[in-house]
Scaffold this motif. Sequence first.
Motif, mmCIF file in Angstrom:
data_model
loop_
_atom_site.group_PDB
_atom_site.id
_atom_site.type_symbol
_atom_site.label_atom_id
_atom_site.label_comp_id
_atom_site.label_asym_id
_atom_site.label_seq_id
_atom_site.Cartn_x
_atom_site.Cartn_y
_atom_site.Cartn_z
ATOM 1 N N GLU A 147 -9.722 -1.897 4.227
ATOM 2 C CA GLU A 147 -8.855 -2.838 4.926
ATOM 3 C C GLU A 147 -8.217 -2.212 6.156
ATOM 4 O O GLU A 147 -7.898 -2.910 7.123
ATOM 5 C CB GLU A 147 -7.778 -3.359 3.971
ATOM 6 N N ASP A 148 -8.025 -0.895 6.135
ATOM 7 C CA ASP A 148 -7.468 -0.236 7.308
ATOM 8 C C ASP A 148 -8.416 -0.320 8.499
ATOM 9 O O ASP A 148 -7.979 -0.246 9.653
ATOM 10 C CB ASP A 148 -7.152 1.236 6.996
ATOM 11 N N ASP B 139 0.819 -1.211 0.000
ATOM 12 C CA ASP B 139 0.000 0.000 0.000
ATOM 13 C C ASP B 139 0.853 1.261 0.000
ATOM 14 O O ASP B 139 0.483 2.265 -0.621
ATOM 15 C CB ASP B 139 -0.934 0.009 1.223
ATOM 16 N N ASN C 176 -9.546 3.543 3.221
ATOM 17 C CA ASN C 176 -9.324 2.179 2.743
ATOM 18 C C ASN C 176 -10.030 1.225 3.706
ATOM 19 O O ASN C 176 -9.744 1.210 4.907
ATOM 20 C CB ASN C 176 -7.826 1.877 2.696
#
Length: 483
Positions: free
Chosen positions: A331-332, A167, A329
């Motif tokens: 996923e964060d 990332d 994001n």
Amino acid sequence: MTSSFSNLSLAEPLARAVAEMGYETMTPIQEQAIPVVLQGRDVMGAAQTGTGKTAAFALPLLQRMMKHENASTSPARHPVRALVLLPTRELAVQVAEQVKFYAKYTNLNSAVVFGGMDMKPQTAELKKGVEVLVATPGRLLDHIEAKNAVLNQVEYVVLDEADRMLDIGFLPDLQRILSYLPKQRITLLFSATFSPEIKRLASSFLQDPVTIEVARSNATASTVEQHFYSVGADDKRRALHQILKARGIKQAFVFVNSKLGCARLARSLEREGLKTTALHGDKSQDERLKALDAFKKGEVDLLVCTDVAARGLDIKDVPAVFNFDVPFNAEDYVHRIGRTGRAGASGLAVSFAASSDQRLVTDIEKLIKTKIEIEPMEFEEDQPRKEQGRINDGRRMYRETGEQAPREADAAPRERREPRERREYAPRPAARDPFFDKPYESTLAPEAQPAWEEAAKSTSSRSSVSANIKPKKKVAALFKTAA
């Protein structure tokens, strides 16, 4: 497979360190990964953050390197045999501390190198010889180019939090670093989430890996209680204060999306009486380490941070995580809330979502495959006070039920006399003059005309205006015309 550390065939120095740390039962990722690594297989491991991934790769690697253990002080007898790459400085320091503790009773040396500080102390450490090198990619390349780190005898490579390294753009650095390593090696890749990019990376650098997934990919820990509240941007600090007070929370992570917002929020919360420190990428490494140390020691209530603290930080017994800003994001989000509820403990994750965050919330729903209910936020100061209602409605209640209100004489005696309730009386109306109630009576004679019409006639007789021009409409005025 066994779930007890005591049943593992670890060397005595490693077993003693594990027992000293209080490890008894292995977590699922440890139970499945340790035997595979001991067999010398490549591993692609996915597990929820906070489940003990560091021990899952560090213990078996140290066990395999025990055959190289020696008490010599010569740097040549201690070449780098295991390389651990991590995305952030904080995570590198944390992993290096754990590795050093596992190897404390052995003659295996370890060191950590990362950016943001002078290279000279790190160079001196590397020149002594280390078997385990923990590093961030950028600073490791600096040492490779300066000939401080020689990696031609590396047998084991660990890519931890690999998705985060991709990332933030570390893929070219990773490719350069891996080009310096022997092709015959054991490669371990660990991450809390698996993305298509991670799978492509694994196919490039891993050879016939064993895939270990101890939980559904991109899932959040079941021990974390999650809430999303609908809160406007101007009310987020007020909502944070209310939840901290209502839940009795003593410490928490507070995540924001920008460095500037992080610094501003930390200053605001500090002014409002909370012990707060900020952690973001613009701070020096010394400031970042001091902030983490103060938070670990309990000297700070709130650690306001960006996603630089979202990955892998292991601070025990942190009861809550607040997403002051919903992450860009999805996923964060998984990584952020993984800072609480670690190692099986319970935790609380609270996210403040404004109306403009709906798309981000939808992305999180798709990732974790769970329907998110956004709850309305009710502030205590906006609700009517119950005590006020009882005082005002007491007599009305007795009138409606038909009962007689208790008198003070019938009530139980009090130890001290309460002040009497203040009564408010409506003022008496002033006496009205009957003159103002009479109808209007004109004082002019019936045939008399108002003074302004008489003045208009006298003026028009002297005017030179044509008779064909329609005069303006005359209205009464409260002032006299000039003579």
